[in-house]
Design an enzyme around this catalytic site. Structure first.
Site, PDB file in Angstrom:
ATOM      1  N   CYS A  65       3.155   6.109   8.472  1.00 31.35           N
ATOM      2  CA  CYS A  65       2.648   7.227   7.911  1.00 31.35           C
ATOM      3  C   CYS A  65       2.799   8.615   8.585  1.00 31.35           C
ATOM      4  O   CYS A  65       2.425   9.584   7.944  1.00 31.35           O
ATOM      5  CB  CYS A  65       1.095   6.657   7.693  1.00 31.35           C
ATOM      6  N   HIS A 106       0.374   9.449  -1.260  1.00 32.05           N
ATOM      7  CA  HIS A 106       1.015   9.134   0.023  1.00 32.05           C
ATOM      8  C   HIS A 106       2.229   8.495   0.094  1.00 32.05           C
ATOM      9  O   HIS A 106       2.355   7.256   0.378  1.00 32.05           O
ATOM     10  CB  HIS A 106      -0.298   8.407   0.593  1.00 32.05           C
ATOM     11  N   CYS A 118      -4.312   7.869   9.805  1.00 31.65           N
ATOM     12  CA  CYS A 118      -4.270   6.524  10.484  1.00 31.65           C
ATOM     13  C   CYS A 118      -2.781   5.939  10.338  1.00 31.65           C
ATOM     14  O   CYS A 118      -2.048   6.586   9.286  1.00 31.65           O
ATOM     15  CB  CYS A 118      -5.311   5.628   9.507  1.00 31.65           C
TER      16      CYS A 118
HETATM   17  C1  LIG Z   1      -3.881  -0.503  -4.433  1.00 30.52           C
HETATM   18  C2  LIG Z   1      -2.562  -0.882  -5.027  1.00 30.52           C
HETATM   19  C3  LIG Z   1      -2.253  -2.266  -4.508  1.00 30.52           C
HETATM   20  C4  LIG Z   1      -2.598  -0.685  -6.501  1.00 30.52           C
HETATM   21  O1  LIG Z   1      -1.353  -1.024  -6.777  1.00 30.52           O
HETATM   22  P1  LIG Z   1      -0.899  -1.115  -8.434  1.00 30.52           P
HETATM   23  O2  LIG Z   1      -1.766  -2.311  -8.915  1.00 30.52           O
HETATM   24  O3  LIG Z   1       0.396  -0.984  -8.505  1.00 30.52           O
HETATM   25  O4  LIG Z   1      -1.918   0.112  -8.907  1.00 30.52           O
HETATM   26  P2  LIG Z   1      -1.856   0.956 -10.602  1.00 30.52           P
HETATM   27  O5  LIG Z   1      -1.523   2.192 -10.239  1.00 30.52           O
HETATM   28  O6  LIG Z   1      -1.035   0.088 -11.291  1.00 30.52           O
HETATM   29  O7  LIG Z   1      -3.381   0.523 -10.798  1.00 30.52           O
HETATM   30  C5  LIG Z   1      -3.919  -0.572 -11.081  1.00 30.52           C
HETATM   31  C6  LIG Z   1      -4.663  -0.539 -12.321  1.00 30.52           C
HETATM   32  O8  LIG Z   1      -5.729   0.270 -11.773  1.00 30.52           O
HETATM   33  C7  LIG Z   1      -5.922   1.440 -12.827  1.00 30.52           C
HETATM   34  N1  LIG Z   1      -6.027   2.553 -11.901  1.00 30.52           N
HETATM   35  C8  LIG Z   1      -5.651   2.948 -10.781  1.00 30.52           C
HETATM   36  N2  LIG Z   1      -6.290   4.192 -10.368  1.00 30.52           N
HETATM   37  C9  LIG Z   1      -7.140   4.412 -11.105  1.00 30.52           C
HETATM   38  C10 LIG Z   1      -8.200   5.358 -11.273  1.00 30.52           C
HETATM   39  N3  LIG Z   1      -8.453   6.354 -10.392  1.00 30.52           N
HETATM   40  N4  LIG Z   1      -8.980   5.359 -12.378  1.00 30.52           N
HETATM   41  C11 LIG Z   1      -8.871   4.674 -13.025  1.00 30.52           C
HETATM   42  N5  LIG Z   1      -8.021   3.499 -13.119  1.00 30.52           N
HETATM   43  C12 LIG Z   1      -7.149   3.622 -12.360  1.00 30.52           C
HETATM   44  C13 LIG Z   1      -4.402   1.562 -13.389  1.00 30.52           C
HETATM   45  O9  LIG Z   1      -4.617   2.230 -14.594  1.00 30.52           O
HETATM   46  C14 LIG Z   1      -4.059  -0.026 -13.468  1.00 30.52           C
HETATM   47  O10 LIG Z   1      -4.889  -0.378 -14.733  1.00 30.52           O
HETATM   48  P3  LIG Z   1      -4.201  -1.752 -15.500  1.00 30.52           P
HETATM   49  O11 LIG Z   1      -3.987  -2.792 -14.495  1.00 30.52           O
HETATM   50  O12 LIG Z   1      -4.949  -1.702 -16.532  1.00 30.52           O
HETATM   51  O13 LIG Z   1      -2.814  -1.311 -15.821  1.00 30.52           O
HETATM   52  C15 LIG Z   1      -1.425   0.119  -4.372  1.00 30.52           C
HETATM   53  O14 LIG Z   1      -1.709   1.446  -4.869  1.00 30.52           O
HETATM   54  C16 LIG Z   1      -1.469   0.143  -2.753  1.00 30.52           C
HETATM   55  O15 LIG Z   1      -1.062  -1.108  -2.211  1.00 30.52           O
HETATM   56  N6  LIG Z   1      -1.883   1.232  -2.255  1.00 30.52           N
HETATM   57  C17 LIG Z   1      -2.191   1.132  -0.944  1.00 30.52           C
HETATM   58  C18 LIG Z   1      -0.697   1.844  -0.113  1.00 30.52           C
HETATM   59  C19 LIG Z   1      -0.745   1.637   1.179  1.00 30.52           C
HETATM   60  O16 LIG Z   1      -1.034   0.791   1.775  1.00 30.52           O
HETATM   61  N7  LIG Z   1      -0.071   3.061   1.953  1.00 30.52           N
HETATM   62  C20 LIG Z   1      -0.260   2.883   3.183  1.00 30.52           C
HETATM   63  C21 LIG Z   1      -1.756   3.485   3.758  1.00 30.52           C
HETATM   64  S1  LIG Z   1      -1.594   2.925   5.544  1.00 30.52           S
END
Ligand SMILES: CC(C)(COP(=O)(O)OP(=O)(O)OC[C@H]1O[C@@H](n2cnc3c(N)ncnc32)[C@H](O)[C@@H]1OP(=O)(O)O)[C@@H](O)C(=O)NCCC(=O)NCCS
Length: 398
Positions: free
Chosen positions: A94, A346, A377
């Site tokens: 990151c 990100h 981080c």
């Molecule tokens: C958290 C994570 C697993 C979610 O992935 P995902 O399931 O593909 O995310 P989505 O965008 O499909 O969102 C999941 C659900 O939440 C909903 N949603 C996402 N953000 C939302 C918000 N802010 N408000 C309302 N709903 C939300 C989506 O509409 C989706 O709904 P559905 O299942 O009914 O379609 C993924 O974003 C992730 O791994 N994030 C961390 C990334 C990371 O580790 N980066 C490095 C950091 S060190």
């Protein structure tokens, strides 16, 4: 040979709009995103003689395919920089772009470079997190780190375990605020000036133009409370209080201050100090706290000297851990005034230059602030912090 340390400045930074992985950039190459950023820097800084660029350092976490082939060098060539301009690739997950900036800054400070371009890219659609990794089995058999350390969302759950006073309701509220602040920043036209439009091609939808981030969304606390916790049953980390999976690139011009002034390039920020640290890998989100301590100590400053913060929001829990440590309120207006990665996205190795570009804009608006800080981080348990001085500070000797 006698040497003196030279002042390093952030001249200008740009980024592509950030896409959702598999979204608007599904058929766009990662290196083309970097090239757009470099070309835009050159376009909007015509005073920069491109043959004076001494280095192009571009970060990517996954360095294969369209992010491979020593991307700093290939992107420099394909951007039309003279063939004499060298380049290389950087990886610190990151903090890739942060490391690219501090690497070239070190070279500038000791006189090896006058001007460099530093940035990063991550096309998480083309290169899903963890793609092709082959962790040494000793990591697990010798229990060098907890296996959860390799899944960033799991490390965020671990941090929740260590800091039970930070509730899910609080992280959701933080996530909501990030969305609201980003929506306001867009409405006020704050983010757009540093976005490079990117031509899109989709075999299904034809041609298009990316001009804004794809990830920000309207939401509510009620909706956020219903989201799944993908990293642990009954966990606390959700898609609403974590950064998403994104595609995007950033780049910045970093220079020796005297050279920048000689060429008439803008001086947007002066580098004061930086620090990287390692922490327990299974709570990697804790990293920005000790890295900030390190950077503050090197600068001879305290947290009270910092008037503006751009913190990468990998997860709300890790930002709140930082804010609690320093006694800063969750909604302190000095922190991420235009929202953060939870809303904007990100794309791993690119993000630090987004933080820096935004801090530079805040400095323009806040001449009463002398120092600002960018921190994040980093996977496998690290933190990185860079402290910057505002050249517009109204207290400076004229
Ligand atoms: C958290 C994570 C697993 C979610 O992935 P995902 O399931 O593909 O995310 P989505 O965008 O499909 O969102 C999941 C659900 O939440 C909903 N949603 C996402 N953000 C939302 C918000 N802010 N408000 C309302 N709903 C939300 C989506 O509409 C989706 O709904 P559905 O299942 O009914 O379609 C993924 O974003 C992730 O791994 N994030 C961390 C990334 C990371 O580790 N980066 C490095 C950091 S060190």
């Amino acid at each position: 040979m006698p040497r003196e340390v030279r002042e390093v400045v952030f001249v200008d930074g740009v980024r592509t709009p950030f896409g959702k992985a598999g979204g608007m950039y599904a058929e766009t190459r990662a290196d083309d995103l970097v090239i757009r950023c470099i070309r835009e820097l050159v376009r909007r800084n015509p005073q920069l003689p491109t043959d004076r660029v001494d280095e192009v350092a571009i970060a990517a976490t996954t360095q294969t395919g369209d992010q491979g082939l020593t991307i700093g060098r290939t992107a420099a060539l394909l951007s039309g920089l003279p063939k004499t301009v060298p380049g290389y690739a950087v990886d610190r997950m990151c903090a890739g772009a942060m490391t690219a900036v501090t690497n070239v800054a070190g070279g500038i400070a000791m006189g090896a470079y006058d001007i460099a371009i530093a940035g990063g890219v991550e096309h998480m659609g083309h290169h899903p997190m963890g793609e092709g990794v082959d962790p040494n089995p000793r990591i697990l058999t010798e229990k060098l780190v907890d296996p959860s350390a390799l899944v960033m969302g799991a490390t965020a759950e671990n941090l929740h375990d260590r800091l039970p006073h930070i509730t899910k309701e609080r992280t959701d509220r933080y996530g909501l605020n990030s969305q609201l602040k980003t929506a306001k920043a867009y409405a006020d036209g704050k983010l757009q000036p540093d976005l490079v439009p990117v031509a899109l091609r989709s075999s299904e939808q034809g041609w298009g133009l990316a001009t804004v981030d794809e990830a920000p969304r309207q939401t509510s606390l009620e909706k956020l409370a219903t989201l799944k916790t993908p990293f642990r049953p009954h966990g606390r980390v959700t898609a609403g209080n974590a950064a998403g999976l994104n595609d995007g690139a950033t780049a910045a011009i970093i220079a020796d201050e005297a050279t920048a002034r000689e060429l008439g390039l803008p001086v947007a920020m002066r580098l004061v100090s930086f620090g990287y640290v390692g922490v327990e890998p299974e709570i990697m989100g804790y990293g920005p706290i000790p890295s900030t301590e390190k950077a503050l100590k090197k600068a001879g400053l305290t947290i009270d000297d910092i008037g503006l913060f751009e913190l990468n929001e990998a997860f709300a829990i890790q930002v709140l851990a930082f804010l609690d440590h320093y006694g800063i309120a969750d909604d302190d207006p000095r922190v991420n005034p235009w929202g953060g990665a939870i809303a904007i996205g990100h794309p791993l190795a690119s993000s630090a230059v987004r933080l820096m570009t935004q801090l530079a804009r805040h400095f323009e608006e806040h001449p009463e602030v002398r120092y600002g800080l960018t921190a994040m981080c980093i996977g496998i348990g690290m933190g990185g912090t860079v402290i910057w001085e505002n050249p517009n500070w109204e207290g400076a000797e004229k």
